[in-house]
Design a protein around this motif. Structure first.
Motif, PDB file in Angstrom:
ATOM      1  N   GLN A   1       0.835  -1.207   0.000  1.00 53.25           N
ATOM      2  CA  GLN A   1       0.000   0.000   0.000  1.00 53.25           C
ATOM      3  C   GLN A   1       0.870   1.258   0.000  1.00 53.25           C
ATOM      4  N   GLN A   2       1.942   1.249   0.763  1.00 57.83           N
ATOM      5  CA  GLN A   2       2.828   2.418   0.784  1.00 57.83           C
ATOM      6  C   GLN A   2       3.521   2.599  -0.561  1.00 57.83           C
ATOM      7  N   LEU A   3       3.945   1.497  -1.174  1.00 54.90           N
ATOM      8  CA  LEU A   3       4.567   1.587  -2.497  1.00 54.90           C
ATOM      9  C   LEU A   3       3.569   2.099  -3.534  1.00 54.90           C
ATOM     10  N   ALA A   4       2.334   1.633  -3.464  1.00 53.50           N
ATOM     11  CA  ALA A   4       1.303   2.117  -4.389  1.00 53.50           C
ATOM     12  C   ALA A   4       1.085   3.610  -4.204  1.00 53.50           C
ATOM     13  N   THR A   5       1.069   4.059  -2.963  1.00 52.90           N
ATOM     14  CA  THR A   5       0.898   5.486  -2.687  1.00 52.90           C
ATOM     15  C   THR A   5       2.076   6.290  -3.239  1.00 52.90           C
ATOM     16  N   ILE A   6       3.284   5.795  -3.021  1.00 52.65           N
ATOM     17  CA  ILE A   6       4.481   6.458  -3.553  1.00 52.65           C
ATOM     18  C   ILE A   6       4.395   6.540  -5.076  1.00 52.65           C
ATOM     19  N   ALA A   7       4.028   5.424  -5.710  1.00 50.04           N
ATOM     20  CA  ALA A   7       3.922   5.396  -7.174  1.00 50.04           C
ATOM     21  C   ALA A   7       2.899   6.416  -7.664  1.00 50.04           C
ATOM     22  N   LEU A   8       1.743   6.456  -7.046  1.00 49.39           N
ATOM     23  CA  LEU A   8       0.710   7.402  -7.462  1.00 49.39           C
ATOM     24  C   LEU A   8       1.135   8.844  -7.201  1.00 49.39           C
ATOM     25  N   ASP A   9       1.733   9.094  -6.040  1.00 48.47           N
ATOM     26  CA  ASP A   9       2.197  10.449  -5.715  1.00 48.47           C
ATOM     27  C   ASP A   9       3.236  10.943  -6.722  1.00 48.47           C
ATOM     28  N   ARG A  10       3.999  10.024  -7.285  1.00 48.77           N
ATOM     29  CA  ARG A  10       5.046  10.381  -8.245  1.00 48.77           C
ATOM     30  C   ARG A  10       4.549  10.329  -9.691  1.00 48.77           C
ATOM     31  N   GLY A  11       3.273  10.047  -9.888  1.00 50.18           N
ATOM     32  CA  GLY A  11       2.699  10.033 -11.225  1.00 50.18           C
ATOM     33  C   GLY A  11       3.022   8.785 -12.041  1.00 50.18           C
ATOM     34  N   CYS A  12       3.407   7.724 -11.389  1.00 50.12           N
ATOM     35  CA  CYS A  12       3.756   6.488 -12.101  1.00 50.12           C
ATOM     36  C   CYS A  12       2.524   5.851 -12.735  1.00 50.12           C
ATOM     37  N   GLY A  13       2.737   5.201 -13.869  1.00 53.29           N
ATOM     38  CA  GLY A  13       1.647   4.560 -14.580  1.00 53.29           C
ATOM     39  C   GLY A  13       1.386   3.125 -14.181  1.00 53.29           C
ATOM     40  N   ARG A  14       2.369   2.505 -13.500  1.00 53.28           N
ATOM     41  CA  ARG A  14       2.189   1.123 -13.063  1.00 53.28           C
ATOM     42  C   ARG A  14       3.288   0.726 -12.099  1.00 53.28           C
ATOM     43  N   MET A  15       3.111  -0.448 -11.509  1.00 49.97           N
ATOM     44  CA  MET A  15       4.093  -1.022 -10.594  1.00 49.97           C
ATOM     45  C   MET A  15       4.302  -2.466 -11.011  1.00 49.97           C
ATOM     46  N   GLU A  16       5.557  -2.889 -11.060  1.00 48.78           N
ATOM     47  CA  GLU A  16       5.867  -4.245 -11.517  1.00 48.78           C
ATOM     48  C   GLU A  16       6.905  -4.882 -10.610  1.00 48.78           C
ATOM     49  N   TRP A  17       6.960  -6.215 -10.647  1.00 47.74           N
ATOM     50  CA  TRP A  17       7.948  -6.983  -9.898  1.00 47.74           C
ATOM     51  C   TRP A  17       7.978  -8.393 -10.458  1.00 47.74           C
ATOM     52  N   CYS A  18       8.981  -9.152 -10.056  1.00 46.38           N
ATOM     53  CA  CYS A  18       9.103 -10.563 -10.432  1.00 46.38           C
ATOM     54  C   CYS A  18       8.938 -11.421  -9.188  1.00 46.38           C
ATOM     55  N   CYS A  19       8.573 -12.668  -9.401  1.00 50.01           N
ATOM     56  CA  CYS A  19       8.435 -13.615  -8.301  1.00 50.01           C
ATOM     57  C   CYS A  19       8.912 -14.980  -8.771  1.00 50.01           C
ATOM     58  N   LEU A  20       9.627 -15.671  -7.901  1.00 47.14           N
ATOM     59  CA  LEU A  20      10.074 -17.020  -8.228  1.00 47.14           C
ATOM     60  C   LEU A  20       8.864 -17.937  -8.428  1.00 47.14           C
ATOM     61  N   ASP A  21       8.926 -18.788  -9.433  1.00 53.84           N
ATOM     62  CA  ASP A  21       7.796 -19.660  -9.761  1.00 53.84           C
ATOM     63  C   ASP A  21       7.382 -20.579  -8.617  1.00 53.84           C
ATOM     64  N   TRP A  22       8.314 -20.986  -7.768  1.00 55.15           N
ATOM     65  CA  TRP A  22       7.998 -21.909  -6.682  1.00 55.15           C
ATOM     66  C   TRP A  22       7.401 -21.220  -5.457  1.00 55.15           C
ATOM     67  N   ASN A  23       7.427 -19.904  -5.411  1.00 50.68           N
ATOM     68  CA  ASN A  23       7.029 -19.161  -4.215  1.00 50.68           C
ATOM     69  C   ASN A  23       5.513 -18.954  -4.184  1.00 50.68           C
ATOM     70  N   GLN A  24       4.779 -20.041  -3.996  1.00 50.05           N
ATOM     71  CA  GLN A  24       3.324 -20.000  -4.052  1.00 50.05           C
ATOM     72  C   GLN A  24       2.693 -19.078  -2.995  1.00 50.05           C
ATOM     73  N   PRO A  25       3.229 -19.029  -1.762  1.00 48.39           N
ATOM     74  CA  PRO A  25       2.625 -18.079  -0.803  1.00 48.39           C
ATOM     75  C   PRO A  25       2.670 -16.632  -1.316  1.00 48.39           C
ATOM     76  N   SER A  26       3.777 -16.236  -1.911  1.00 53.15           N
ATOM     77  CA  SER A  26       3.873 -14.873  -2.441  1.00 53.15           C
ATOM     78  C   SER A  26       2.977 -14.698  -3.658  1.00 53.15           C
TER      79      SER A  26
END
Length: 161
Positions: free
Chosen positions: A106-131
Motif C-alpha cells: 500500500q505504501q509503495l502504491a501510494t508512492i507510485a501514485l504520488d510520483r505520477g507512475c503509470g504502473r508497478m511491476e515486480w518478479c516472483c520465483l515460480d515456486w514461491n506460491q505463498p507470495s
C-alpha cells in the motif's frame, strides 16, 4: 491501514546500510540464493545514496524494522510514464501474517501514485506460491507471456567488446 499490528514505514538513510544488507541476506536465505549475494555495504551505500538509483523503505513495528522493500523507477514507452519497479520485498518470519507485506505494498502504491507512475511491476520465483497467492489477492496479474532475461557482469563485458 490493514495490518493486525501497529506498523509504520520510513525511508532508509545512509546510516541504515547494515540493515539493508541484513534484509537482503534474509531474503536470499528465504529464496535459497544466499550464495548469490555478493554486494557489500560500501556498494549499497554508493548505489543507493551516492548514485540514488534505488530506494528502500522499512516496515517498522515497536521501533524495530521488520520488513523492507527496495524499489526504483523504470519507464513504459507504451504508457508514456515512469513506473515503480519493486526489486525486493521481505518481512521477517515472526511478523508474517499480520498484514505487514500488504501495508508495504500500500505504501509503495501510494508512492507510485504520488510520483505520477503509470504502473508497478515486480518478479516472483515460480515456486514461491505463498507470495504468488498474496500478489493475486492484491489484484496483480501474472505476465505469463513475458520471460525475464539477464546478462551478468561477465556477459555484459563480453557483449561490450
Amino acid at each position: 491501514m490493514t495490518s493486525k499490528c501497529k506498523v509504520s514505514y520510513r525511508f532508509a538513510t545512509r546510516e541504515d546500510i547494515s540493515k539493508v544488507l541484513y534484509f537482503i541476506r534474509e531474503l536470499a536465505i528465504y529464496e535459497k540464493m544466499l550464495d548469490e549475494v555478493v554486494t557489500t555495504e560500501n556498494e549499497l551505500e554508493y548505489w543507493l545514496f551516492e548514485k540514488k538509483t534505488a530506494e528502500v523503505i522499512f516496515a517498522v513495528v515497536d521501533n524495530k524494522e521488520v520488513g523492507f522493500a527496495l524499489f526504483f523507477h523504470n519507464f513504459s514507452t507504451f504508457v508514456g510514464k515512469a513506473g515503480l519497479y519493486l526489486e525486493d520485498l521481505f518481512v521477517l518470519e515472526a511478523y508474517r501474517g499480520q498484514g505487514i507485506g500488504k501495508y508495504l505494498f500500500q505504501q509503495l502504491a501510494t508512492i507510485a501514485l504520488d510520483r505520477g507512475c503509470g504502473r508497478m511491476e515486480w518478479c516472483c520465483l515460480d515456486w514461491n506460491q505463498p507470495s504468488i497467492d498474496f500478489y493475486l489477492s492484491l489484484g496483480a496479474k501474472a505476465m505469463d507471456s513475458w520471460s525475464t532475461y539477464r546478462l551478468t557482469t561477465t556477459k555484459l563485458q563480453q557483449l561490450a567488446k
